[in-house]
Scaffold this motif. Sequence first.
Motif, PDB file in Angstrom:
ATOM      1  N   CYS A  79      -3.730  -0.495  15.583  1.00 31.48           N
ATOM      2  CA  CYS A  79      -3.255  -0.906  14.231  1.00 31.48           C
ATOM      3  C   CYS A  79      -1.784  -1.305  14.314  1.00 31.48           C
ATOM      4  O   CYS A  79      -1.355  -2.296  13.697  1.00 31.48           O
ATOM      5  CB  CYS A  79      -3.410   0.245  13.236  1.00 31.48           C
ATOM      6  SG  CYS A  79      -5.091   0.819  13.055  1.00 31.48           S
ATOM      7  N   TYR A  86       0.479  -4.518   6.014  1.00 34.96           N
ATOM      8  CA  TYR A  86      -0.932  -4.099   6.063  1.00 34.96           C
ATOM      9  C   TYR A  86      -1.061  -2.887   5.141  1.00 34.96           C
ATOM     10  O   TYR A  86      -0.716  -1.776   5.541  1.00 34.96           O
ATOM     11  CB  TYR A  86      -1.355  -3.755   7.499  1.00 34.96           C
ATOM     12  CG  TYR A  86      -1.542  -4.982   8.353  1.00 34.96           C
ATOM     13  CD1 TYR A  86      -2.726  -5.711   8.305  1.00 34.96           C
ATOM     14  CD2 TYR A  86      -0.524  -5.440   9.187  1.00 34.96           C
ATOM     15  CE1 TYR A  86      -2.904  -6.862   9.069  1.00 34.96           C
ATOM     16  CE2 TYR A  86      -0.683  -6.587   9.955  1.00 34.96           C
ATOM     17  CZ  TYR A  86      -1.879  -7.287   9.892  1.00 34.96           C
ATOM     18  OH  TYR A  86      -2.045  -8.435  10.648  1.00 34.96           O
ATOM     19  N   GLU A 105      -3.271   5.749   4.604  1.00 37.14           N
ATOM     20  CA  GLU A 105      -4.667   5.683   5.040  1.00 37.14           C
ATOM     21  C   GLU A 105      -4.805   6.038   6.535  1.00 37.14           C
ATOM     22  O   GLU A 105      -5.747   6.713   6.936  1.00 37.14           O
ATOM     23  CB  GLU A 105      -5.167   4.257   4.773  1.00 37.14           C
ATOM     24  CG  GLU A 105      -6.635   4.046   4.944  1.00 37.14           C
ATOM     25  CD  GLU A 105      -7.483   4.768   3.907  1.00 37.14           C
ATOM     26  OE1 GLU A 105      -6.958   5.078   2.818  1.00 37.14           O
ATOM     27  OE2 GLU A 105      -8.659   5.033   4.210  1.00 37.14           O
ATOM     28  N   PRO A 137       1.256   4.001   7.037  1.00 34.58           N
ATOM     29  CA  PRO A 137       0.407   3.802   5.856  1.00 34.58           C
ATOM     30  C   PRO A 137      -0.433   5.068   5.669  1.00 34.58           C
ATOM     31  O   PRO A 137      -0.975   5.611   6.635  1.00 34.58           O
ATOM     32  CB  PRO A 137      -0.467   2.599   6.249  1.00 34.58           C
ATOM     33  CG  PRO A 137       0.345   1.851   7.271  1.00 34.58           C
ATOM     34  CD  PRO A 137       1.089   2.915   8.035  1.00 34.58           C
ATOM     35  N   THR A 178      -3.218  -0.759   4.031  1.00 33.01           N
ATOM     36  CA  THR A 178      -3.769   0.513   4.520  1.00 33.01           C
ATOM     37  C   THR A 178      -3.570   0.646   6.029  1.00 33.01           C
ATOM     38  O   THR A 178      -3.850   1.688   6.602  1.00 33.01           O
ATOM     39  CB  THR A 178      -5.285   0.611   4.254  1.00 33.01           C
ATOM     40  OG1 THR A 178      -5.937  -0.412   5.024  1.00 33.01           O
ATOM     41  CG2 THR A 178      -5.626   0.465   2.791  1.00 33.01           C
ATOM     42  N   GLU A 225      -6.533  -3.490   7.464  1.00 35.49           N
ATOM     43  CA  GLU A 225      -6.987  -4.843   7.113  1.00 35.49           C
ATOM     44  C   GLU A 225      -6.961  -5.756   8.353  1.00 35.49           C
ATOM     45  O   GLU A 225      -6.171  -5.529   9.279  1.00 35.49           O
ATOM     46  CB  GLU A 225      -6.059  -5.472   6.048  1.00 35.49           C
ATOM     47  CG  GLU A 225      -6.074  -4.815   4.690  1.00 35.49           C
ATOM     48  CD  GLU A 225      -5.242  -3.535   4.596  1.00 35.49           C
ATOM     49  OE1 GLU A 225      -4.624  -3.141   5.599  1.00 35.49           O
ATOM     50  OE2 GLU A 225      -5.230  -2.930   3.512  1.00 35.49           O
ATOM     51  N   SER A 247       3.216  -0.752   5.220  1.00 31.92           N
ATOM     52  CA  SER A 247       2.154  -0.918   4.224  1.00 31.92           C
ATOM     53  C   SER A 247       2.439  -2.068   3.246  1.00 31.92           C
ATOM     54  O   SER A 247       1.628  -2.364   2.372  1.00 31.92           O
ATOM     55  CB  SER A 247       1.902   0.383   3.467  1.00 31.92           C
ATOM     56  OG  SER A 247       3.043   0.757   2.776  1.00 31.92           O
ATOM     57  N   LYS A 293      -7.184   8.968   7.705  1.00 26.00           N
ATOM     58  CA  LYS A 293      -8.410   8.619   8.435  1.00 26.00           C
ATOM     59  C   LYS A 293      -8.346   9.078   9.897  1.00 26.00           C
ATOM     60  O   LYS A 293      -9.322   9.543  10.443  1.00 26.00           O
ATOM     61  CB  LYS A 293      -8.589   7.100   8.355  1.00 26.00           C
ATOM     62  CG  LYS A 293      -9.871   6.566   8.986  1.00 26.00           C
ATOM     63  CD  LYS A 293      -9.960   5.066   8.736  1.00 26.00           C
ATOM     64  CE  LYS A 293     -10.956   4.382   9.641  1.00 26.00           C
ATOM     65  NZ  LYS A 293     -12.323   4.424   9.221  1.00 26.00           N
ATOM     66  N   GLY A 353       0.831  -1.198   0.000  1.00 24.48           N
ATOM     67  CA  GLY A 353       0.000   0.000   0.000  1.00 24.48           C
ATOM     68  C   GLY A 353       0.863   1.244   0.000  1.00 24.48           C
ATOM     69  O   GLY A 353       2.101   1.177   0.020  1.00 24.48           O
TER      70      GLY A 353
END
Length: 494
Positions: free
Chosen positions: A178, A120, A162, A160, A122, A125, A117, A166, A29
């Motif tokens: 995470c 994972y 994302e 990452p 983003t 996951e 990334s 976010k 990612g």
Amino acid sequence: MKKLPDGFLWGGATADFQFEGGFNEGGRGLLSHDFETDGTIEQPRYHTMQMPNGSIIKPRSSFFYADPVPQDAKPVFLDDHYYPSHQAVDFYHRYKEDITLMAGMGFNIFRFSICWSRIYPTGLEDTPNEEGLKFYDAVIDELEKYHIQPLITICHDELPMELALKYNGWANRQVIDCYLKYCQTLFKRYGKRCKYWLTFNEINAVRGFGPCGIRESNGKMRYQGAHNMFVASAKAVKLGHEMMPGSMFGAMYAMSELYPATCKPEDMFHHLQQRRENWYFIDTMARGYYHPYAKEVWHHHGFDNLEISEDDKQILKEGQLDFVSFSYYRSNTTKAGDPWFNVGGSANPYLENTPWGWPIDPLGLRYCMNEIYDRIQKPIFIVENGIGAIDKADENGYVEDDYRIDYLQQHLSAMADAILIDGVDCLGYTMWGPIDLISLSTGEMKKRYGFIYVDMDDKGNGTLNRTKKKSYYWMKHIIETNGEALEEPLTNKK
Ligand code: BG6
């Protein structure tokens, strides 16, 4: 005599987004660093971001409290820009050749970072990307062939993308979960094959958007983000010790030495306060609690308290680091009245600088090693050191880098003195960028650290062929004599 204790760890250090490339391969990612352009000292690199109305903004990427990134800005790749992390120097495809070259120097440890990334994509996951895990299986297989042990940096100044968008990066505690999911995956997969782990790189540099993913240039939010990273690190250490008995954890700090410009009491006191800007991070993570001076540090960043729960305090105690690792490149000088945390704000008339203006100070390394060990009383590990210089390769790619040999000879001698004379317990030394790689601060290729030359320019053009420099042979000799050859005159160095 400079012969180091048996079992001393010799090696090199790299970071995924400066070294690996393959940014859109193997299910990887996007990372915060993928949107950083190249730059120079005069023209710092920046992120390319787009506003909803289509206009492009360019927030600076890696300075302390870098330019804020508006909430509705989205990262974007621009055709007329070069993004160095995308290809980096292509370790992703050349890892076998690169590891063979490092093995040829006698490395017994290799520090590299796993790209979050790649595991994972983003960060969100539930299950990891098997292809990413397999890549690092293959890297470790290759290292084991040559009896080189891995030293894994779990998170080297990256996120990452994302998670940055976010959650506003580490400002949000959700990122702790995470991170722990990611750690658990790594410990399960590589735990039997890796003893030494670093939870974060240069955690004391709470700087631009890239490293911590926080959009605001806001002291309180960034220090809350750092607190969330302390909690994440402590939880990872606890989990790692449970899952991998015998494992050892550190975190990495940017620990240039810092001197007062004069013995004027105001300069001395200013120096004490500035030094605490670094001790704050090491003390909290290695001693397991916030020292009372933390309030004074917060005050200087414009706030009086942070959200720290009783559970947080407990986990900081339980997840203390086993060793303290740090980067050392230079020393800085400071005096009363210098802008707050403007390291290097005052010049040191006794030292010469690298072409990038970094003062060269080998004795500062011995000073720094003693300072950390005296204070923390846990083993230390020098996980980055070296000189960024402009190398001129001949038509065969060979570089006569005597300046690099001089730098390393002096720094390694100072390190040996700290160990052998002062009694500092130092686990090892990994030189930064043993194979030339992308500069973090400027995104340049011409700022080279390596023992091995990579044929590539600042825009990614070149064959990417690897060639051993003169320093390669010198360092090989230092490692095979376990430091004893540091006393040989430099004219015999090849
Ligand atoms: C360290 C970082 O602080 O400094 C590395 O962990 C970085 O990622 C190194 O490359 C040297 O800095 P620069 O800017 O010369 O690449």
